[in-house]
Design a protein around this motif. Structure first.
Motif, PDB file in Angstrom:
ATOM      1  N   ASN A   1       1.199 -12.263 -15.010  1.00  0.00           N
ATOM      2  CA  ASN A   1       1.513 -13.666 -14.731  1.00  0.00           C
ATOM      3  C   ASN A   1       1.954 -13.916 -13.297  1.00  0.00           C
ATOM      4  O   ASN A   1       2.331 -15.041 -12.947  1.00  0.00           O
ATOM      5  CB  ASN A   1       2.611 -14.150 -15.692  1.00  0.00           C
ATOM      6  N   GLY A   2       1.947 -12.863 -12.465  1.00  0.00           N
ATOM      7  CA  GLY A   2       2.332 -13.024 -11.069  1.00  0.00           C
ATOM      8  C   GLY A   2       3.819 -13.239 -10.860  1.00  0.00           C
ATOM      9  O   GLY A   2       4.229 -13.730  -9.800  1.00  0.00           O
ATOM     10  N   GLN A   3       4.642 -12.840 -11.839  1.00  0.00           N
ATOM     11  CA  GLN A   3       6.088 -13.037 -11.719  1.00  0.00           C
ATOM     12  C   GLN A   3       6.764 -11.928 -10.930  1.00  0.00           C
ATOM     13  O   GLN A   3       7.888 -12.083 -10.471  1.00  0.00           O
ATOM     14  CB  GLN A   3       6.702 -13.126 -13.120  1.00  0.00           C
ATOM     15  N   ILE A   4       6.101 -10.787 -10.796  1.00  0.00           N
ATOM     16  CA  ILE A   4       6.599  -9.690  -9.973  1.00  0.00           C
ATOM     17  C   ILE A   4       5.451  -9.178  -9.097  1.00  0.00           C
ATOM     18  O   ILE A   4       4.270  -9.435  -9.384  1.00  0.00           O
ATOM     19  CB  ILE A   4       7.167  -8.515 -10.811  1.00  0.00           C
ATOM     20  N   ASP A   5       5.806  -8.469  -8.046  1.00  0.00           N
ATOM     21  CA  ASP A   5       4.792  -7.962  -7.107  1.00  0.00           C
ATOM     22  C   ASP A   5       4.349  -6.539  -7.434  1.00  0.00           C
ATOM     23  O   ASP A   5       3.256  -6.116  -7.041  1.00  0.00           O
ATOM     24  CB  ASP A   5       5.346  -7.995  -5.680  1.00  0.00           C
ATOM     25  N   ALA A   6       5.217  -5.796  -8.115  1.00  0.00           N
ATOM     26  CA  ALA A   6       4.902  -4.406  -8.450  1.00  0.00           C
ATOM     27  C   ALA A   6       5.715  -3.974  -9.657  1.00  0.00           C
ATOM     28  O   ALA A   6       6.798  -4.517  -9.922  1.00  0.00           O
ATOM     29  CB  ALA A   6       5.202  -3.486  -7.266  1.00  0.00           C
ATOM     30  N   GLY A   7       5.187  -3.001 -10.372  1.00  0.00           N
ATOM     31  CA  GLY A   7       5.900  -2.467 -11.533  1.00  0.00           C
ATOM     32  C   GLY A   7       5.704  -0.967 -11.621  1.00  0.00           C
ATOM     33  O   GLY A   7       4.622  -0.463 -11.301  1.00  0.00           O
ATOM     34  N   VAL A   8       6.746  -0.275 -12.036  1.00  0.00           N
ATOM     35  CA  VAL A   8       6.677   1.180 -12.154  1.00  0.00           C
ATOM     36  C   VAL A   8       6.481   1.565 -13.625  1.00  0.00           C
ATOM     37  O   VAL A   8       7.194   1.070 -14.498  1.00  0.00           O
ATOM     38  CB  VAL A   8       7.951   1.859 -11.615  1.00  0.00           C
ATOM     39  N   PHE A   9       5.512   2.429 -13.840  1.00  0.00           N
ATOM     40  CA  PHE A   9       5.256   2.986 -15.175  1.00  0.00           C
ATOM     41  C   PHE A   9       5.297   4.497 -15.043  1.00  0.00           C
ATOM     42  O   PHE A   9       4.574   5.066 -14.216  1.00  0.00           O
ATOM     43  CB  PHE A   9       3.886   2.563 -15.694  1.00  0.00           C
TER      44      PHE A   9
ATOM     45  N   HIS B   1       0.812  -1.217   0.000  1.00  0.00           N
ATOM     46  CA  HIS B   1       0.000   0.000   0.000  1.00  0.00           C
ATOM     47  C   HIS B   1       0.848   1.270   0.000  1.00  0.00           C
ATOM     48  O   HIS B   1       0.348   2.340  -0.342  1.00  0.00           O
ATOM     49  CB  HIS B   1      -0.943   0.001   1.205  1.00  0.00           C
ATOM     50  N   THR B   2       2.095   1.146   0.386  1.00  0.00           N
ATOM     51  CA  THR B   2       3.022   2.287   0.365  1.00  0.00           C
ATOM     52  C   THR B   2       4.344   1.809  -0.223  1.00  0.00           C
ATOM     53  O   THR B   2       4.590   0.600  -0.347  1.00  0.00           O
ATOM     54  CB  THR B   2       3.277   2.830   1.776  1.00  0.00           C
ATOM     55  N   LEU B   3       5.221   2.742  -0.528  1.00  0.00           N
ATOM     56  CA  LEU B   3       6.529   2.364  -1.063  1.00  0.00           C
ATOM     57  C   LEU B   3       7.340   1.576  -0.042  1.00  0.00           C
ATOM     58  O   LEU B   3       8.121   0.697  -0.426  1.00  0.00           O
ATOM     59  CB  LEU B   3       7.299   3.612  -1.506  1.00  0.00           C
ATOM     60  N   ALA B   4       7.131   1.837   1.234  1.00  0.00           N
ATOM     61  CA  ALA B   4       7.850   1.087   2.276  1.00  0.00           C
ATOM     62  C   ALA B   4       7.500  -0.393   2.229  1.00  0.00           C
ATOM     63  O   ALA B   4       8.318  -1.255   2.596  1.00  0.00           O
ATOM     64  CB  ALA B   4       7.529   1.668   3.650  1.00  0.00           C
ATOM     65  N   ASP B   5       6.288  -0.719   1.749  1.00  0.00           N
ATOM     66  CA  ASP B   5       5.846  -2.115   1.662  1.00  0.00           C
ATOM     67  C   ASP B   5       6.533  -2.883   0.537  1.00  0.00           C
ATOM     68  O   ASP B   5       6.341  -4.106   0.408  1.00  0.00           O
ATOM     69  CB  ASP B   5       4.325  -2.181   1.450  1.00  0.00           C
ATOM     70  N   LEU B   6       7.318  -2.191  -0.289  1.00  0.00           N
ATOM     71  CA  LEU B   6       8.010  -2.868  -1.385  1.00  0.00           C
ATOM     72  C   LEU B   6       9.206  -3.681  -0.900  1.00  0.00           C
ATOM     73  O   LEU B   6       9.758  -4.491  -1.648  1.00  0.00           O
ATOM     74  CB  LEU B   6       8.490  -1.845  -2.421  1.00  0.00           C
ATOM     75  N   LYS B   7       9.606  -3.482   0.331  1.00  0.00           N
ATOM     76  CA  LYS B   7      10.748  -4.221   0.880  1.00  0.00           C
ATOM     77  C   LYS B   7      10.466  -5.727   0.837  1.00  0.00           C
ATOM     78  O   LYS B   7       9.410  -6.187   1.246  1.00  0.00           O
ATOM     79  CB  LYS B   7      11.015  -3.772   2.322  1.00  0.00           C
ATOM     80  N   GLY B   8      11.436  -6.458   0.291  1.00  0.00           N
ATOM     81  CA  GLY B   8      11.298  -7.906   0.187  1.00  0.00           C
ATOM     82  C   GLY B   8      10.482  -8.363  -1.010  1.00  0.00           C
ATOM     83  O   GLY B   8      10.279  -9.567  -1.192  1.00  0.00           O
ATOM     84  N   LYS B   9      10.023  -7.438  -1.837  1.00  0.00           N
ATOM     85  CA  LYS B   9       9.178  -7.778  -2.981  1.00  0.00           C
ATOM     86  C   LYS B   9       9.969  -7.750  -4.293  1.00  0.00           C
ATOM     87  O   LYS B   9      11.038  -7.151  -4.385  1.00  0.00           O
ATOM     88  CB  LYS B   9       8.013  -6.784  -3.097  1.00  0.00           C
ATOM     89  N   LYS B  10       9.399  -8.407  -5.306  1.00  0.00           N
ATOM     90  CA  LYS B  10       9.970  -8.362  -6.650  1.00  0.00           C
ATOM     91  C   LYS B  10       9.351  -7.175  -7.391  1.00  0.00           C
ATOM     92  O   LYS B  10       8.130  -7.123  -7.578  1.00  0.00           O
ATOM     93  CB  LYS B  10       9.668  -9.660  -7.411  1.00  0.00           C
ATOM     94  N   VAL B  11      10.199  -6.231  -7.799  1.00  0.00           N
ATOM     95  CA  VAL B  11       9.702  -4.979  -8.360  1.00  0.00           C
ATOM     96  C   VAL B  11      10.433  -4.634  -9.663  1.00  0.00           C
ATOM     97  O   VAL B  11      11.666  -4.646  -9.709  1.00  0.00           O
ATOM     98  CB  VAL B  11       9.902  -3.808  -7.362  1.00  0.00           C
ATOM     99  N   SER B  12       9.669  -4.313 -10.712  1.00  0.00           N
ATOM    100  CA  SER B  12      10.265  -3.823 -11.950  1.00  0.00           C
ATOM    101  C   SER B  12      10.369  -2.309 -11.865  1.00  0.00           C
ATOM    102  O   SER B  12       9.355  -1.615 -11.728  1.00  0.00           O
ATOM    103  CB  SER B  12       9.421  -4.206 -13.163  1.00  0.00           C
ATOM    104  N   LEU B  13      11.601  -1.796 -11.958  1.00  0.00           N
ATOM    105  CA  LEU B  13      11.831  -0.358 -11.889  1.00  0.00           C
ATOM    106  C   LEU B  13      12.038   0.273 -13.262  1.00  0.00           C
ATOM    107  O   LEU B  13      12.375   1.445 -13.359  1.00  0.00           O
ATOM    108  CB  LEU B  13      13.048  -0.059 -10.997  1.00  0.00           C
ATOM    109  N   GLY B  14      11.827  -0.503 -14.324  1.00  0.00           N
ATOM    110  CA  GLY B  14      11.983   0.050 -15.674  1.00  0.00           C
ATOM    111  C   GLY B  14      13.264  -0.415 -16.340  1.00  0.00           C
ATOM    112  O   GLY B  14      14.211  -0.855 -15.693  1.00  0.00           O
TER     113      GLY B  14
END
Length: 312
Positions: free
Chosen positions: A177-185, A124-137
Motif C-alpha cells: 500500500n506504499g505505507q512504508i519504504d522498506a521491510g525486513v524479512f 539500493h544499500t542500507l545507507a539509503d534507508l536514512k530518512g525512510k519508513k522501515v519495518s524492522l519486524g
C-alpha cells in the motif's frame, strides 16, 4: 446386551483415562505467514504420532526472542529461534537481561536477512534507508534482532529512519500500500510472505557486497554469506545477503531421554518433512551442530554421536 454396554463404557473410560495421562506440550513458532509455523505444525504432528503419551500443539508467537524466553521459563517445551538470538540468550546480551540456560535440539535450516523495497525505489544499500519508513519486524522477533544487528554492523544509525514494528503480514500489506519504504524479512529463501507480495507488486531485494559481508561476518560470526538465485521470487534477480541458522531451542534441564527421542523422530521422518517443506532438506544429521557456539542438548548430542559413529 447389558454386558456389552458395560464393556463399551469401560473401554471408553479407559480411553479417557489414557488421554488424561498423556502429557501436553507446546512448540513456539512465529507468524502464520512465516516458515516456523508450518514447520512447527509438521514436527508437532510427528512427535504426537510417534511418541507415547505425548501431545503437542503449535503456538503462534512473535518468534525467536519470545520462544527462547518461554522455553527457559518452561512455558514451551521447544521453540524455533534464530541462532544469533540463542547465542545472545546464552551470553546474557540484549535483548536478554541475563544469561539463560538454553540448549539446541538440532539446527534446522539457514535464515536469510532480506531487505525488501519496491522495484522502482531509490533505496539500493542500507545507507539509503536514512530518512525512510522501515519495518524492522515485530517486537520480540528474531527478525527485529537480526535487522538491528545488521544495521549496526554496517554503521547505519537506526534513529536516522522512521522505524515501524510490524510482523510479516503487516509488513507485506504496508509495502503493497506504499505505507512504508522498506521491510525486513528474515526467513528461508522463497519465504511465503515475500512470495505472495512479489505476485502482486514489483519488488527488489537489497544486495550485499563482498565488503558488506566481510564487515558483517567480523562483527557477527554467526552470519554467513548466501547467494539467492534469480526467480526464487517472481521478478526478483540474484542477490547476496547474510544468513544465520535456525534451531530448535530447548531448556538445558529438559529430560535427556525425551530430547533423544524427539531428535530421533525428526530424522527418522526426514522424508516426510522433505516432501512437505522444501527447507527441510537442510535438516540433516550432518547439519545438527551448525550453531556450534551453543551446545546441543545432551540427549540430542547422544543421537548425533551415535549417527556419526554409524556412518564411519
Amino acid at each position: 446386551m447389558k454386558k456389552t454396554i458395560k464393556t463399551l463404557v469401560a473401554l471408553g473410560l479407559c480411553g479417557v483415562m489414557n488421554m488424561a495421562h498423556a502429557e501436553n506440550f507446546t512448540i513456539g513458532t512465529g507468524s502464520q505467514s512465516g516458515t516456523y509455523y508450518p514447520y512447527g505444525g509438521l514436527l508437532a504432528k510427528l512427535w504426537s504420532e510417534n511418541l507415547p503419551d505425548f501431545n503437542m500443539r503449535v503456538e503462534v508467537t512473535a518468534a525467536s526472542v519470545e520462544n527462547t524466553i518461554k522455553v527457559v521459563q518452561d512455558k514451551q517445551l521447544v521453540g524455533f529461534a534464530m541462532g544469533d538470538v540463542v547465542i545472545q540468550a546464552q551470553n546474557g546480551e540484549k535483548p536478554f537481561p541475563r544469561k539463560l540456560d538454553v540448549a539446541v535440539l538440532t539446527a534446522l535450516y539457514p535464515n536469510v536477512v532480506q531487505f525488501v523495497v519496491p522495484a522502482d525505489s531509490d533505496i539500493h544499500t542500507l545507507a539509503d534507508l536514512k530518512g525512510k519508513k522501515v519495518s524492522l519486524g515485530a517486537p520480540g522477533s528474531g527478525t527485529r534482532v537480526s535487522a538491528r544487528s545488521i544495521l549496526a554492523a554496517l554503521g547505519v544509525d537506526e534513529s536516522s529512519m522512521t522505524v515501524q514494528s510490524l510482523n510479516f503480514s503487516a509488513t507485506t500489506e504496508a509495502l503493497a500500500n506504499g505505507q512504508i519504504d522498506a521491510g525486513v524479512f528474515v526467513g528461508s529463501s522463497g519465504l511465503g510472505a515475500i512470495t505472495e507480495l512479489a505476485l502482486t507488486r514489483d519488488i527488489r531485494i537489497l544486495n550485499f557486497t563482498d565488503q558488506d559481508m566481510a564487515t558483517i561476518s567480523k562483527s557477527l560470526p554467526a552470519y554467513q554469506s548466501v547467494t539467492i538465485q534469480p526467480g526464487v521470487y517472481n521478478g526478483v534477480g540474484e542477490f547476496t545477503a547474510p544468513a544465520v541458522w535456525n534451531v530448535l531451542v530447548v531448556n538445558q534441564r529438559m529430560d535427556d531421554k525425551l530430547a533423544y527421542d524427539m531428535t530421533k523422530v525428526i530424522f527418522e521422518n526426514s522424508k516426510a518433512l522433505n516432501n512437505a517443506l522444501s527447507v527441510a532438506k537442510f535438516t540433516t544429521v550432518e547439519n545438527m551442530n551448525q550453531l556450534s557456539q551453543v551446545p546441543l542438548h545432551p540427549g540430542s548430542k547422544k543421537y548425533f554421536q551415535e549417527q556419526l559413529q554409524h556412518n564411519e
